[in-house]
Design a protein around this motif. Structure first.
Motif, PDB file in Angstrom:
ATOM      1  N   LEU A 135       0.837  -1.198   0.000  1.00 56.74           N
ATOM      2  CA  LEU A 135       0.000   0.000   0.000  1.00 56.74           C
ATOM      3  C   LEU A 135       0.871   1.247   0.000  1.00 56.74           C
ATOM      4  CD1 LEU A 135      -2.592  -1.130   2.697  1.00 56.74           C
ATOM      5  CD2 LEU A 135      -2.853  -1.235   0.209  1.00 56.74           C
ATOM      6  N   PRO A 136       0.295   2.414  -0.351  1.00 59.87           N
ATOM      7  CA  PRO A 136       1.044   3.670  -0.230  1.00 59.87           C
ATOM      8  C   PRO A 136       1.486   3.918   1.213  1.00 59.87           C
ATOM      9  CG  PRO A 136      -0.934   3.987  -1.549  1.00 59.87           C
ATOM     10  CD  PRO A 136      -1.021   2.612  -0.976  1.00 59.87           C
ATOM     11  N   VAL A 137       2.590   4.653   1.345  1.00 56.81           N
ATOM     12  CA  VAL A 137       3.175   4.868   2.674  1.00 56.81           C
ATOM     13  C   VAL A 137       2.199   5.595   3.595  1.00 56.81           C
ATOM     14  CG1 VAL A 137       5.079   5.959   3.913  1.00 56.81           C
ATOM     15  CG2 VAL A 137       5.486   4.893   1.682  1.00 56.81           C
ATOM     16  N   ASP A 183      -2.867  -0.979   8.768  1.00 58.91           N
ATOM     17  CA  ASP A 183      -2.308  -1.927   9.719  1.00 58.91           C
ATOM     18  C   ASP A 183      -3.086  -1.905  11.031  1.00 58.91           C
ATOM     19  OD1 ASP A 183       0.036  -3.733  10.551  1.00 58.91           O
ATOM     20  OD2 ASP A 183       0.086  -2.173  12.079  1.00 58.91           O
ATOM     21  N   ASP A 184      -3.449  -0.717  11.496  1.00 60.14           N
ATOM     22  CA  ASP A 184      -4.230  -0.609  12.726  1.00 60.14           C
ATOM     23  C   ASP A 184      -5.605  -1.250  12.547  1.00 60.14           C
ATOM     24  OD1 ASP A 184      -4.755   0.680  15.450  1.00 60.14           O
ATOM     25  OD2 ASP A 184      -6.341   1.564  14.233  1.00 60.14           O
TER      26      ASP A 184
END
Length: 445
Positions: free
Chosen positions: A271-273, A280-281
């Motif tokens: 995914l984009p940064v 993730d959360d």
């Protein structure tokens, strides 16, 4: 001598003309500046237009003036970009905007469902593997704390779970095989009792009417023999698919338990940064929700099975253990699963022991369902995985239509996971920094 004097005279005339033009230009600029800075020069009557000047090329109509032959200016809305949009009513523009967005969402959803239906032989085993991984993950964690290697801990837990399932199925099948002859005798006796009740009861059916109804039932069975045969053939044809799915479930569960964190990190890095920490959360929260849901469902199913099984043993109902196992499996489908499996227990009690015991077992099933719905579900599930009953019913129905019994099993945990993920993604809070993150601070100049 005349040549230089003549050129001097011509240059002096040219200089005089240029000086006059420069003077006139400077005088005009000064007068315009003075008129612009002096408010006394503005016309007092707003209905009289100001005269033309270099700064004002023509007369300007005041705001109250009406220009004949000109169209009234259109009121532009903030959401419009042209005159055509301004001519369309605001409510219609909003409805149109919602309509085409809903159409796009519907097309995307239809495409995803088609893709899932095409590769369901892969999607369904992976979904089952995720459920089993969420159930067995705590056991793997305990073995890891006991200094077991990760691969060994995963293998021990997976083999132990598989042995428990196979042992339970073996006991159920053995008890069912032993009780079938007795149940068939009870069934024949129950059918004769029903026939006698139809003759002597309030319906007062004659032998001819009973025979006619029996013949119609036999004719329906004979007429649908081809459908039953084709269904059996299709079931035999899907035996290879079931075996393939089982093997895929075992392998996927093993690797999810052993390498689940590495797989998730790999997916997040795609995914984009800017979106990685948020996703993730949401993913970690969804996994916690899935684990809590699966463990709570297993506990509730076990309580239902034990409660109904004890009463089946007390009232000497045959197939007590298989019926309790059926209740345990049915409880994985919330609201409707345990009720349907309880109905099977009531029918067995009716055939074997008569209507009195059947009514008692029916009361037991209803009591257990009330205990589950009002005490066990709110207490064990908690607010983290609380879902509205309407959403549960709709999810189960959609799962049955799309993937049969497996879809009904997967529908509710999928809704719980999506509920948690959407809530986390829609939250405006910034997620905590992952413990394995490396933060590089820039030095002050």
């Amino acid at each position: 001598m005349g040549g230089p004097a003549l050129r001097e005279v011509r240059l002096s005339r040219f200089e005089r003309v240029r000086g006059r033009l420069r003077h006139a230009y400077e005088s005009g600029r000064e007068s315009v500046r003075a008129r612009r800075d002096d408010p006394a020069d503005e016309p007092d009557d707003p209905g009289v237009a100001s005269p033309a000047s270099p700064a004002s090329p023509g007369p300007v109509a005041p705001p109250s003036a009406t220009v004949v032959g000109a169209e009234a200016p259109a009121t532009m809305h903030n959401s419009t970009s042209s005159r055509d949009d301004a001519d369309v009513p605001h409510a219609l523009r909003i409805a149109a905007a919602w309509s085409w967005r809903l159409i796009v969402i519907g097309l995307v959803t239809w495409g995803l469902l088609k893709i899932v239906g095409t590769i369901r032989i892969v999607i369904i085993p992976l979904a089952v593997a995720l459920l089993l991984s969420a159930l067995l993950a705590p056991a793997v964690g305990w073995l890891l704390k006991a200094r077991f290697p990760r691969s060994l801990a995963t293998g021990v837990v997976l083999v132990g779970g598989l042995a428990a399932v196979v042992g339970t199925l073996t006991l159920v099948v053995n008890e069912f095989i032993q009780g079938v002859p007795k149940l068939s005798e009870k069934s024949s006796e129950g059918v004769r009792q029903i026939q006698n009740w139809l003759k002597t009861g309030p319906l007062h059916l004659s032998d001819g009417q009973l025979n006619r109804y029996i013949d119609e039932a036999q004719g329906w069975v004979n007429g649908n023999t081809s459908k039953v045969t084709s269904g059996a053939l299709s079931t035999a044809a899907t035996l290879a698919e079931v075996l393939t799915g089982t093997i895929l479930v075992l392998f996927a569960t093993f690797f999810f338990l052993r390498d689940g964190k590495q797989i998730w990190r790999f997916l997040v890095r795609l995914l984009p940064v800017a979106a990685r920490w948020k996703v993730d959360d949401a993913g970690r929260a969804s996994w916690s929700t899935l684990g809590a849901y699966v463990r709570a469902t297993v506990l509730v199913a076990f309580i239902d099975a034990v409660g109904i099984g004890i009463f089946l043993v007390v009232f000497d109902i045959p197939f007590a253990f298989p019926l309790a196992a059926l209740v345990f499996l049915g409880a994985f489908i919330p609201i409707v699963g345990a009720a349907l499996s309880g109905v099977v227990a009531v029918l067995v009690a009716l055939v074997d022991s008569g209507p009195i015991k059947a009514l008692i077992i029916l009361g037991v099933v209803i009591g257990v369902q009330q205990l589950e719905g009002h005490v066990l579900q709110p207490l064990i599930m908690g607010r983290a995985v609380a879902i509205h009953p309407l959403a549960v019913i709709i999810g189960i129905a959609a799962g049955v239509v799309l993937a049969g019994i497996t879809g009904a099993l997967v529908a509710v945990p999928l809704i719980a996971v999506l509920n948690t993920a959407v809530r986390r993604l829609a939250a405006r809070t910034v997620p905590d920094t992952p413990p394995d993150a490396v933060v590089v601070a820039s030095q002050a100049p």
